[in-house]
Scaffold this active site. Sequence first.
Site, PDB file in Angstrom:
ATOM      1  N   VAL A 413       0.783  -1.133   0.080  1.00  0.00           N
ATOM      2  CA  VAL A 413      -0.050   0.162  -0.050  1.00  0.00           C
ATOM      3  C   VAL A 413       1.000   1.174  -0.137  1.00  0.00           C
ATOM      4  O   VAL A 413       2.279   1.147  -0.050  1.00  0.00           O
ATOM      5  CB  VAL A 413      -0.980   0.059   1.060  1.00  0.00           C
ATOM      6  CG1 VAL A 413      -1.556  -1.226   1.060  1.00  0.00           C
ATOM      7  CG2 VAL A 413      -0.240   0.165   2.474  1.00  0.00           C
ATOM      8  N   LYS A 420      -0.443   1.655   6.368  1.00  0.00           N
ATOM      9  CA  LYS A 420       0.173   0.252   6.460  1.00  0.00           C
ATOM     10  C   LYS A 420      -0.259  -0.240   7.825  1.00  0.00           C
ATOM     11  O   LYS A 420      -0.560  -1.373   7.822  1.00  0.00           O
ATOM     12  CB  LYS A 420       2.019   0.580   6.520  1.00  0.00           C
ATOM     13  CG  LYS A 420       2.244   0.880   5.053  1.00  0.00           C
ATOM     14  CD  LYS A 420       3.753   1.042   5.246  1.00  0.00           C
ATOM     15  CE  LYS A 420       4.450   1.169   3.565  1.00  0.00           C
ATOM     16  NZ  LYS A 420       4.087  -0.019   2.815  1.00  0.00           N
ATOM     17  N   SER A 442       9.811   0.806   0.760  1.00  0.00           N
ATOM     18  CA  SER A 442      10.954   0.820   0.329  1.00  0.00           C
ATOM     19  C   SER A 442      11.816   1.878   1.327  1.00  0.00           C
ATOM     20  O   SER A 442      13.064   2.290   1.041  1.00  0.00           O
ATOM     21  CB  SER A 442      11.124   1.508  -0.970  1.00  0.00           C
ATOM     22  OG  SER A 442      10.420   2.666  -1.080  1.00  0.00           O
ATOM     23  N   HIS A 463      11.154  -6.592  -0.332  1.00  0.00           N
ATOM     24  CA  HIS A 463      11.125  -5.211  -1.142  1.00  0.00           C
ATOM     25  C   HIS A 463      11.358  -5.558  -2.735  1.00  0.00           C
ATOM     26  O   HIS A 463      12.589  -6.011  -2.958  1.00  0.00           O
ATOM     27  CB  HIS A 463      12.367  -4.320  -0.518  1.00  0.00           C
ATOM     28  CG  HIS A 463      12.641  -3.012  -1.236  1.00  0.00           C
ATOM     29  ND1 HIS A 463      13.812  -2.619  -1.495  1.00  0.00           N
ATOM     30  CD2 HIS A 463      11.464  -2.287  -2.148  1.00  0.00           C
ATOM     31  CE1 HIS A 463      13.459  -1.597  -2.104  1.00  0.00           C
ATOM     32  NE2 HIS A 463      12.282  -1.158  -2.641  1.00  0.00           N
TER      33      HIS A 463
END
Length: 739
Positions: A413, A420, A442, A463
Site C-alpha cells: 500500500v 500500513k 522501500s 522489497h
Amino acid sequence: MSYTNFTLDIDADGIALVTWDMPGRSMNVFTEEAMRELNAILDKVAGDAAIKGAVITSGKDTFSGGADITLLQKMLTTFATDKGKDAEKATKVLFDNAGIMTGLFRKLETCGKPWVSAINGTCMGGAFELSLACHGRVAADSDKVKMALPEVKIGIFPGAGGTQRVPRLTDQQQALQMLTSGQTLSPQKVKSMGLIHEIAEPARLVDTAKAMIRNGLKPVAPWDEKGFKLPGGPIYSPAGFNLWPPAIAILRRETYGNYPAAAAILKCVYEGLLVPFDTALRIEQRYFTEIMQTKEAAAMIRSLFVSLQELNKGARRPAGVPETKFKKIGILGAGFMGAGIAYVTAKAGIPVVLLDRDLESATKGKAHSDSLISDQVKKGRAKPEDKDKLLSLITPTADYADLAGCDLVVEAVFEDSAVKKSATEQAEAVLKPSAIFASNTSTIPISSLAKNSARPKNFIGIHFFSPVDKMMLVEIILGKKTGDKALATAIDFVRAIKKTPIVVNDTRGFYVNRCVLRYMSEAYKMLIEGVPAPMIENAAKAAGMPVGPLALTDETAIDLAQKIMKQTIRDLGDKAVDPKQMALINTMVDDHGRSGRKNGKGFYDYPAKPAKKKLWPGLKDLYPQLVPEKVDYEELQQRLLVSIALEAARVMEEGIVSDPREADVGSILAFGFAPYTGGALSYIDGIGAKAFVKIAKNLQKKYGAEFKAPKLLHDMAEKGESFYQRFDPYAKGDVKQAA
C-alpha cells in the site's frame, strides 16, 4: 563397460543411442568424469565395426547446461597458486586444460562415424558446442528447447570450438550477434541460421536423428571437405568490408572496452576464418587462456554464475525449516507495485487475492496482469491458454475476509505508516496464526512497521523493484524480531516466482537504495560543480553502468527524490542532506515543474514517440559550466563507481549485509553496477583494499567526506584482506551446490 553418466544402447541397425543422464543432478553438465566417459564411448563407437553411427541425447527434461563452471574455477585456483612458482609453466597448464574439451569435440568430429545430437531441452554453452561438432543436429519442436552460447555474460567466451564452428555454419554477422550477446534462441531461429538440420516432434526426436544416419549422413564436417566456402563469403570480400569495421565500432559503443571476452570473440572469429580449421581452434584456445587470466572473468564467473546460482538455490535459507508450498497468497494494494507482484505470483501458478480499498481499484490492478500477459501472447512468448490460466488465478477484492487461508500476505500500500498500520491490523484479524506478513516498503524501517503486528516474529520485509515483472532482485529485510520461519517463507516465495533473494538487516534505505542514492547524489554534486550533463551520463556508461544517474533519477521520479530528501531532513536533521543538492532538486521540481519521465520532463525531455529522449538544454543554465576539455573524464567514472562501492563497504561494516555474494549480486541485479567488476565489493577486491583506500583518500581531499573510507576498509588494507576472505560465505558451509 558401464558408465555413471551415460547409457549406451545399440539397435538392430547398428546405431548407438548415447543417453546423458547424470545421477543426483537436475541438469547434465560437463565434469571431468563426464568427459572421460564420453571419450571412452567415442572410442567404442569409432572402434566397433558393428556400430554405424551414434545419436547423443539427454535422459532429463533439459539437454545440458554446458561445462560445470566450478571446473573453470578450479582451473583458475590452480593457476593462481602455481603462477607465483613458475608463471610460464602455470600458463601452459591452463592452456592445456582449456583445450581438453576442444580436443574431445574435434576427436568426435573426425572419428569417421556419423554423430547426431538430438536436442530435447535447454542446450547451453559447451553442450551446444558438442552439438555443433556432431555431423547432424535435430531439435525437438517445443517451447522448452532453447539454445545459446551465453559464456560472454560471465566474462568468458565459447572456448570449445564455438567461435569457429558458428561462423562456418552461418553468416558472420549473425555469428557475431549470437556470440557477443549470448542471446537465447528458439529451434526455429537456430534452424534459419543453419546451425541445426531438422526440427522434430518431441516423441519422434530420436527416431528422426537415427533416420539421418540410416539415410547416409556423411561423417565429415563441411570445413573438412575440399572446396569449403564460408557462408556469406570470406573476410576479405565486399560483404566482409561492410561488416567488420562497423562491428568493431559497435562493440566499442556497447562495451566501452570493459569486457575483454567480447573483444576476444571478434579476434577469434576474424583471425580464425583466415586459417585452416585446426589452426583456428588453436587461436581460440590461446585467446581463451588469455581471457581466463583476466580479473573480469574471475569476478564475473564468481558473481554472475556461482554466487547467483547459490542464492537462487536458497544459500541464506535457515536450515531445518520445512519448505512452504504456497496454496494462496494475498497482496494488499493493487497499485503499480501490488499489481506487478500479483502478476509474477500468478505467473508462478500460485492463486492470488488482490485487495484494494474498493473492487474497482482491485479490478484495475488485475487489468495490469491482463495487459502484461496479452503483450507476451502478442509477441509469441505465451499462448492464449497461458493468459486464461494466469488471469483465473487472480481474485480482485475489497474484502479482507477473502485473505483467510493465505500462507503469505504481501503489503504494497501507499508509503504511509498510518495506512500500513491499518492494513496490517485488518489482514492479521483474518489470517491463520502460522501465516507470514510481509511489507514491500522501500523507506520505512521494518522493525518500526512490525510494532503494528500482533506477531512480530512472523513479520518481514520483501522489497521488490520496479517494474516487478522485469527486475530479478528482491531484498528480504529482517526486523529485530523476525523469526526463521518468516525468513524461510520469504525466500521460498522469492524462489517460487523465479527471482533472486538477498537478505539484509533493517536500516534506512536497506542496501540497494542506499547505494543508488549515493550514485544519484554524486551526479547532483557534479552538476552543481558545473560538469556538463552529457559528460556525467556518458562517464557513467563508460564506467559500465547501464543507465546514467540523471536518467535513473528521471525513471524513479525527481519529486520522489525530493520527498526522500525532505523526509531524511525531518528524521535526521538539516545536516543529513547537502543543502546545495536540496536546492537543485527543489529548483527542478518547484521552479520548473520537472518531475521526471512520468510527466515527460525531468533531467531529460521526453518527446512523443518515436523521437528519443534528450537531456534538457536548460541544465546548462542552472550553474556556470566548466570547459569540457578541463574536466577529468576518467575521474568522473571513478567517482561514480567509488561512491557506490564505499556505501556497500559501509553496509558490510554496519552488518546490514553480512554475505559479500549478496552485496555483489544485489548491486548488479538491482541497478546494474558495472557487471564486468563482479559487483560493488568485487570492484574493491579487484583493485585491492590498500590501493582502493588510497583512491578514496585522494577523492576525499578533492570532493569531501562522502569519500571517507570506513574503518573496515582501513583494517582490511592493513591486513591485506579481501571481502571474500574477511566475510567468507563458505566458512559455515553455507552453500547450496550448483546443478
